[in-house]
Scaffold this motif. Structure first.
Motif, PDB file in Angstrom:
ATOM      1  N   ARG A 115      -2.738  -9.978   8.532  1.00 25.71           N
ATOM      2  CA  ARG A 115      -1.843  -8.811   8.606  1.00 25.71           C
ATOM      3  C   ARG A 115      -0.668  -8.966   7.637  1.00 25.71           C
ATOM      4  NH1 ARG A 115      -3.503  -8.754  14.044  1.00 25.71           N
ATOM      5  NH2 ARG A 115      -1.860 -10.170  14.699  1.00 25.71           N
ATOM      6  N   VAL A 116      -0.185 -10.213   7.483  1.00 26.69           N
ATOM      7  CA  VAL A 116       0.924 -10.448   6.534  1.00 26.69           C
ATOM      8  C   VAL A 116       0.442 -10.129   5.112  1.00 26.69           C
ATOM      9  CG1 VAL A 116       2.415 -12.216   5.516  1.00 26.69           C
ATOM     10  CG2 VAL A 116       2.074 -12.156   7.991  1.00 26.69           C
ATOM     11  N   VAL A 117      -0.754 -10.661   4.770  1.00 31.91           N
ATOM     12  CA  VAL A 117      -1.313 -10.380   3.439  1.00 31.91           C
ATOM     13  C   VAL A 117      -1.501  -8.876   3.274  1.00 31.91           C
ATOM     14  CG1 VAL A 117      -3.356 -10.698   1.970  1.00 31.91           C
ATOM     15  CG2 VAL A 117      -2.449 -12.638   3.248  1.00 31.91           C
ATOM     16  N   GLY A 118      -2.038  -8.234   4.316  1.00 25.55           N
ATOM     17  CA  GLY A 118      -2.243  -6.787   4.276  1.00 25.55           C
ATOM     18  C   GLY A 118      -0.941  -6.043   4.033  1.00 25.55           C
ATOM     19  N   GLY A 119       0.123  -6.512   4.658  1.00 31.14           N
ATOM     20  CA  GLY A 119       1.435  -5.886   4.472  1.00 31.14           C
ATOM     21  C   GLY A 119       1.868  -5.940   3.016  1.00 31.14           C
ATOM     22  N   PHE A 120       1.676  -7.115   2.404  1.00 30.64           N
ATOM     23  CA  PHE A 120       2.035  -7.260   0.977  1.00 30.64           C
ATOM     24  C   PHE A 120       1.170  -6.353   0.100  1.00 30.64           C
ATOM     25  CE2 PHE A 120       3.998 -11.397   2.236  1.00 30.64           C
ATOM     26  CZ  PHE A 120       5.243 -11.177   1.666  1.00 30.64           C
ATOM     27  N   VAL A 121      -0.126  -6.335   0.385  1.00 27.12           N
ATOM     28  CA  VAL A 121      -1.056  -5.538  -0.439  1.00 27.12           C
ATOM     29  C   VAL A 121      -0.702  -4.052  -0.345  1.00 27.12           C
ATOM     30  CG1 VAL A 121      -3.474  -4.804  -0.667  1.00 27.12           C
ATOM     31  CG2 VAL A 121      -2.945  -7.210  -0.291  1.00 27.12           C
ATOM     32  N   VAL A 122      -0.484  -3.566   0.878  1.00 25.91           N
ATOM     33  CA  VAL A 122      -0.175  -2.139   1.068  1.00 25.91           C
ATOM     34  C   VAL A 122       1.157  -1.793   0.395  1.00 25.91           C
ATOM     35  CG1 VAL A 122       0.375  -0.389   2.810  1.00 25.91           C
ATOM     36  CG2 VAL A 122      -1.564  -1.912   3.160  1.00 25.91           C
ATOM     37  N   THR A 123       2.159  -2.667   0.562  1.00 29.81           N
ATOM     38  CA  THR A 123       3.456  -2.421  -0.079  1.00 29.81           C
ATOM     39  C   THR A 123       3.294  -2.403  -1.602  1.00 29.81           C
ATOM     40  OG1 THR A 123       4.448  -3.641   1.738  1.00 29.81           O
ATOM     41  CG2 THR A 123       5.871  -3.202  -0.129  1.00 29.81           C
ATOM     42  N   GLY A 124       2.514  -3.352  -2.114  1.00 29.58           N
ATOM     43  CA  GLY A 124       2.277  -3.420  -3.566  1.00 29.58           C
ATOM     44  C   GLY A 124       1.630  -2.143  -4.078  1.00 29.58           C
ATOM     45  N   LEU A 125       0.666  -1.643  -3.316  1.00 31.15           N
ATOM     46  CA  LEU A 125      -0.028  -0.418  -3.742  1.00 31.15           C
ATOM     47  C   LEU A 125       0.901   0.788  -3.717  1.00 31.15           C
ATOM     48  CD1 LEU A 125      -3.420  -1.062  -1.979  1.00 31.15           C
ATOM     49  CD2 LEU A 125      -3.151  -0.573  -4.414  1.00 31.15           C
ATOM     50  N   LEU A 126       1.762   0.843  -2.723  1.00 28.42           N
ATOM     51  CA  LEU A 126       2.718   1.961  -2.671  1.00 28.42           C
ATOM     52  C   LEU A 126       3.695   1.888  -3.840  1.00 28.42           C
ATOM     53  CD1 LEU A 126       3.370   2.205   1.182  1.00 28.42           C
ATOM     54  CD2 LEU A 126       2.156   3.855  -0.243  1.00 28.42           C
ATOM     55  N   LEU A 127       4.106   0.664  -4.169  1.00 26.09           N
ATOM     56  CA  LEU A 127       4.996   0.492  -5.333  1.00 26.09           C
ATOM     57  C   LEU A 127       4.292   0.900  -6.618  1.00 26.09           C
ATOM     58  CD1 LEU A 127       6.784  -2.888  -4.509  1.00 26.09           C
ATOM     59  CD2 LEU A 127       7.854  -0.648  -4.730  1.00 26.09           C
ATOM     60  N   LEU A 128       3.018   0.524  -6.697  1.00 26.57           N
ATOM     61  CA  LEU A 128       2.216   0.877  -7.873  1.00 26.57           C
ATOM     62  C   LEU A 128       2.100   2.399  -8.002  1.00 26.57           C
ATOM     63  CD1 LEU A 128       0.691  -0.871  -9.957  1.00 26.57           C
ATOM     64  CD2 LEU A 128      -1.384  -0.476  -8.636  1.00 26.57           C
ATOM     65  N   ALA A 129       1.869   3.054  -6.860  1.00 22.77           N
ATOM     66  CA  ALA A 129       1.771   4.516  -6.860  1.00 22.77           C
ATOM     67  C   ALA A 129       3.083   5.137  -7.358  1.00 22.77           C
ATOM     68  CB  ALA A 129       1.464   5.014  -5.448  1.00 22.77           C
ATOM     69  N   TRP A 130       4.173   4.575  -6.899  1.00 26.89           N
ATOM     70  CA  TRP A 130       5.500   5.081  -7.309  1.00 26.89           C
ATOM     71  C   TRP A 130       5.712   4.871  -8.808  1.00 26.89           C
ATOM     72  CZ3 TRP A 130      10.598   2.322  -7.614  1.00 26.89           C
ATOM     73  CH2 TRP A 130      11.664   3.226  -7.688  1.00 26.89           C
ATOM     74  N   LEU A 131       5.266   3.704  -9.281  1.00 30.56           N
ATOM     75  CA  LEU A 131       5.383   3.365 -10.706  1.00 30.56           C
ATOM     76  C   LEU A 131       4.583   4.350 -11.565  1.00 30.56           C
ATOM     77  CD1 LEU A 131       6.788   0.918 -12.155  1.00 30.56           C
ATOM     78  CD2 LEU A 131       4.502  -0.033 -12.387  1.00 30.56           C
ATOM     79  N   PHE A 132       3.342   4.610 -11.142  1.00 25.95           N
ATOM     80  CA  PHE A 132       2.492   5.566 -11.872  1.00 25.95           C
ATOM     81  C   PHE A 132       3.130   6.954 -11.862  1.00 25.95           C
ATOM     82  CE2 PHE A 132      -1.360   2.763 -10.860  1.00 25.95           C
ATOM     83  CZ  PHE A 132      -1.417   2.266 -12.158  1.00 25.95           C
ATOM     84  N   HIS A 133       3.712   7.296 -10.730  1.00 22.19           N
ATOM     85  CA  HIS A 133       4.344   8.610 -10.599  1.00 22.19           C
ATOM     86  C   HIS A 133       5.521   8.728 -11.576  1.00 22.19           C
ATOM     87  CE1 HIS A 133       5.773  12.261  -8.742  1.00 22.19           C
ATOM     88  NE2 HIS A 133       6.964  11.716  -8.587  1.00 22.19           N
ATOM     89  N   LEU A 134       6.334   7.660 -11.628  1.00 19.72           N
ATOM     90  CA  LEU A 134       7.487   7.670 -12.546  1.00 19.72           C
ATOM     91  C   LEU A 134       7.022   7.736 -13.999  1.00 19.72           C
ATOM     92  CD1 LEU A 134       9.908   5.055 -10.932  1.00 19.72           C
ATOM     93  CD2 LEU A 134      10.069   7.552 -10.868  1.00 19.72           C
ATOM     94  N   LEU A 135       5.979   6.981 -14.293  1.00 17.36           N
ATOM     95  CA  LEU A 135       5.434   6.956 -15.658  1.00 17.36           C
ATOM     96  C   LEU A 135       4.925   8.341 -16.056  1.00 17.36           C
ATOM     97  CD1 LEU A 135       5.162   4.678 -17.708  1.00 17.36           C
ATOM     98  CD2 LEU A 135       2.827   4.300 -16.909  1.00 17.36           C
ATOM     99  N   LYS A 136       4.270   8.993 -15.090  1.00 15.28           N
ATOM    100  CA  LYS A 136       3.747  10.345 -15.342  1.00 15.28           C
ATOM    101  C   LYS A 136       4.910  11.299 -15.648  1.00 15.28           C
ATOM    102  CE  LYS A 136       1.431  14.110 -12.928  1.00 15.28           C
ATOM    103  NZ  LYS A 136       2.574  14.913 -12.534  1.00 15.28           N
ATOM    104  N   LYS A 137       6.011  11.129 -14.911  1.00 14.04           N
ATOM    105  CA  LYS A 137       7.183  11.995 -15.108  1.00 14.04           C
ATOM    106  C   LYS A 137       7.709  11.886 -16.538  1.00 14.04           C
ATOM    107  CE  LYS A 137       8.313  13.795 -11.009  1.00 14.04           C
ATOM    108  NZ  LYS A 137       8.426  15.239 -10.881  1.00 14.04           N
ATOM    109  N   THR A 138       7.616  10.667 -17.124  1.00 18.88           N
ATOM    110  CA  THR A 138       8.138  10.482 -18.482  1.00 18.88           C
ATOM    111  C   THR A 138       7.320  11.278 -19.496  1.00 18.88           C
ATOM    112  OG1 THR A 138       6.794   8.549 -18.899  1.00 18.88           O
ATOM    113  CG2 THR A 138       8.973   8.135 -17.965  1.00 18.88           C
ATOM    114  N   TYR A 139       6.038  11.559 -19.153  1.00 18.11           N
ATOM    115  CA  TYR A 139       5.192  12.326 -20.072  1.00 18.11           C
ATOM    116  C   TYR A 139       5.306  13.834 -19.844  1.00 18.11           C
ATOM    117  CZ  TYR A 139       2.868   8.094 -21.736  1.00 18.11           C
ATOM    118  OH  TYR A 139       2.597   6.892 -22.306  1.00 18.11           O
ATOM    119  N   ASP A 140       5.780  14.222 -18.634  1.00 17.75           N
ATOM    120  CA  ASP A 140       5.834  15.658 -18.310  1.00 17.75           C
ATOM    121  C   ASP A 140       6.856  16.382 -19.182  1.00 17.75           C
ATOM    122  OD1 ASP A 140       3.843  15.464 -16.520  1.00 17.75           O
ATOM    123  OD2 ASP A 140       5.120  15.371 -14.733  1.00 17.75           O
TER     124      ASP A 140
END
Lengths: 278, 366
Positions: free
Chosen positions: A253-278
């Motif tokens: 569950r601890v590993v899962g917590g890190f993985v899920v948090t990492g993926l949410l951060l990644l999603a946010w990063l992609f979203h921000l990157l997309k904004k720079t192209y908009d």
């Protein structure tokens, strides 16, 4: 063109029609379900007796709530007979035994529970068999057979024949071990319901519990205390193994917590990157 | 640089720059494109993951009633990361249906199924049926009490069809009762037939998408009516639109990351959310578990059968509803795509969805 027999042609047409229907209805139709899921037939004993009144029908209802029903032990396992053939289900030539007489009950149950039968026969209860003493069903019930536990040693049960005092002392001596057994049993059942391979642990507990249950017919208080302490030590080993499984799952569950948090951060990063192209 | 030299080398041989320009940087999408459009990409990733995890499971899984349950137990407990692979496959199948429903919902609401995209809808609808089929056939694989009895219930329902019903049940099961031949058939369908058909249909779906072009979202634009009737083939281009790469590819990656976060949260924190304890008990044909239910996405169908006086009537209603859904683009020929300008459609579709949700909840608690 080869001429097919009538029934073969019909079958082919039926299969083709079925395929067309299945395509149209999709898996939707295939999942259609009836509440009566049990298409596999129940034993002839149950099918017949369930519809009978009073004492002939009552055992089915009682059995459904029993530990035997829970473990798939059906009528014919005790009473014999051919449960697949209604006409000969109660034929003695097919092994039908019927209901045992009072003095025969321990031998009847002892076919599957030989160890318990031996303990019982050596006990004060067993020695009084046929002389007004209790047999198995007196405490455990007949069709609604309940799981053997300390709950069976209670004032209501015991005081039907004698004072509860001695039984109370024995019960108190075994209470801690009983709680330990029940607790470990619940944890194993919980893990089993989550897909953990609990086969070895379950068998281990089964053996320990059986040893513990041999004390249930014992009336020597000091022996009960000594033996309960030994059983507690063995339960401790199972406890450690269960804790190891719990720790491993907590780590997941601890590993899962890190993985899920990492993926949410990644999603946010992609979203921000997309904004720079908009 | 080595990478540039390698790219040049490949470009010289296959014209890679031209492909990238045409399919990625020069592939323009509508300016108003929204997040819902990325669900198709999410579904592609899910399908890919199902194939990958399925292949890994096949290394240890044995499709034999005597060994199937033990092999699954072995995968879950002994194989390194077997639990993760198996849970990803089992949870993934449910997520695939859920995302597919969301994808269909967005297509429905944005009127993207309308002419000239009838074939896109039809292939998508067939894919929806096949995905449910592959989930159903995979459900039997663990040979647990849940899978055995759910399959018994599911296959038994076909007996309600007049005349051919009993033959169809026997045909599906490979015998009178669910048994070893059923597992063989379902396994073959699950790992060979259905994945191949689904992959082919996904290809057809993408081909149609490429040939018709991406539909413009109807909201936020002045003209939300389709140029209808279509007189001749026309590719819907989006001059001045946003490029697929990097702009929308980043949206796809965002959606895929969010999906994986939700998916892995279920896998790590609530893996048994979708299983009952019967899923971890080996199949016993002589012991029927109480309250056996189909998977959540079949609960509405299950309940529909129960509320009608005869199963045949219940089945007929379901066939009619599914046929209506399949033929929707041929029935709904109005050019308007904005749902707010289509009150009748909005009431019917939202009503239909609410009925489906209501029946699902009813089926769960019944």
């Amino acid at each position: 063109m080869t001429l097919l027999p009538q029934h073969t042609r019909f079958r082919r047409r039926a299969t083709f029609g079925a395929l067309i229907f299945t395509l149209l209805a999709g898996p939707q139709a295939a999942t259609a379900a009836t509440a009566a899921a049990g298409e596999q037939p129940e034993s002839a004993c149950i099918q017949c007796h369930e519809t009978l009144p009073d004492r002939l029908g009552a055992p089915v209802k009682l059995w459904r709530a029993s530990i035997h029903a829970e473990n798939g032990i059906s009528c014919n396992a005790c009473h014999g007979g051919d449960a697949k053939d209604a006409a000969d289900a109660m034929n003695r030539t097919r092994g039908f035994l019927g209901a045992p007489k009072e003095a025969e009950v321990p031998a009847f149950c002892g076919r599957c529970h030989p160890g318990v039968m031996k303990d019982y026969l050596l006990s004060a209860h067993g020695k009084a068999l046929g002389k007004g003493g209790p047999n198995c069903v007196t405490c455990h019930g007949n069709h609604r057979v309940v799981k053997a536990s300390l709950e069976l040693i209670n004032e209501k049960n015991c005081s039907r024949c004698h004072s509860f005092e001695r039984a109370r002392t024995i019960r108190a001596a075994m209470q801690q071990t009983e709680s330990y057994v029940v607790g470990i049993d619940a944890r194993i059942a919980g893990f089993q319901a989550e897909g953990v391979d609990t086969d070895r642990l379950g068998k281990g507990l089964f053996a320990i519990r059986n040893r513990f249950h041999t004390l249930f017919h014992e009336v020597d208080v000091s022996l009960v205390k000594r033996e309960s302490a030994r059983i507690d030590a063995e339960l401790g080993k199972l406890d450690l193994e269960l804790k190891a499984i719990e720790d491993a799952r907590a780590r997941r569950r601890v590993v899962g917590g890190f993985v899920v948090t990492g993926l949410l951060l990644l999603a946010w990063l992609f979203h921000l990157l997309k904004k720079t192209y908009d | 640089m080595l990478s540039k030299r390698l790219y040049d080398w490949i470009d010289l041989r296959i014209g890679a720059r031209e492909i990238v320009k045409k399919e990625l940087t020069g592939y323009l999408l509508p300016k108003k494109i929204n997040e819902w459009y990325s669900l198709g990409s999410v579904l592609m990733v899910i399908f890919g993951l199902q194939i990958a995890t399925g292949m890994l499971l096949m290394v240890y899984y044995v499709p034999d009633p005597e060994k199937a349950f033990k092999s699954i137990t072995f995968i879950m407990n002994e194989v390194p990361y077997g639990w993760l692979i198996r849970l990803c496959h089992a949870v993934g199948s449910n997520m695939m249906v859920a995302v597919l429903l969301l994808h269909m919902f967005s297509v429905l609401m944005m009127g993207s199924y309308k002419s000239p995209r009838e074939l896109n809808w039809l292939t998508g609808f067939i894919l929806f049926c096949l995905i449910q089929g592959i989930s159903l056939t995979g459900y039997l694989a663990p040979w647990s009490q849940l899978s055995f009895w759910a399959t018994t219930v599911a296959t038994n329902s076909a007996a309600a069809i007049p005349v051919i019903g009993p033959y169809l049940v026997e045909f599906m099961r490979g015998g009178k009762l669910v048994g070893p031949p059923t597992l063989g058939r379902f396994f073959a369908l699950h790992v060979a037939v259905l994945p191949a058909v689904i992959a082919a249909l996904v290809g057809a779906h993408l081909f149609l998408l490429k040939r018709t072009g991406i539909s413009t979202p109807p909201s936020g634009v002045q003209q939300s009516r389709n140029p209808w009737p279509v007189e001749s083939y026309r590719y819907e281009s989006h001059p001045g639109g946003i490029p697929f790469f990097p702009n929308y590819a980043l949206q796809d990656l965002t959606s895929i990351s969010v999906y994986f976060a939700v998916f892995l949260a279920v896998v790590f924190f609530a893996p048994n959310f979708l299983f009952t304890p019967d899923a971890f008990v080996p199949a016993n044909p002589f012991q029927t578990p109480a309250h056996i239910k189909p998977e959540w996405y079949f609960l509405a169908n299950y309940q529909t059968l129960k509320i009608f006086p005869s199963e045949l009537l219940g089945l007929s209603v379901q066939v009619a509803a599914m046929t209506l859904l399949a033929l929707l683009p041929f029935l709904d020929r109005s050019p308007e795509r904005n749902p707010l300008k289509r009150p009748l459609f909005l009431v019917c579709s939202i009503g239909g969805i609410l009925i489906w949700i209501g029946l699902t909840i009813w089926g769960h608690y019944s």
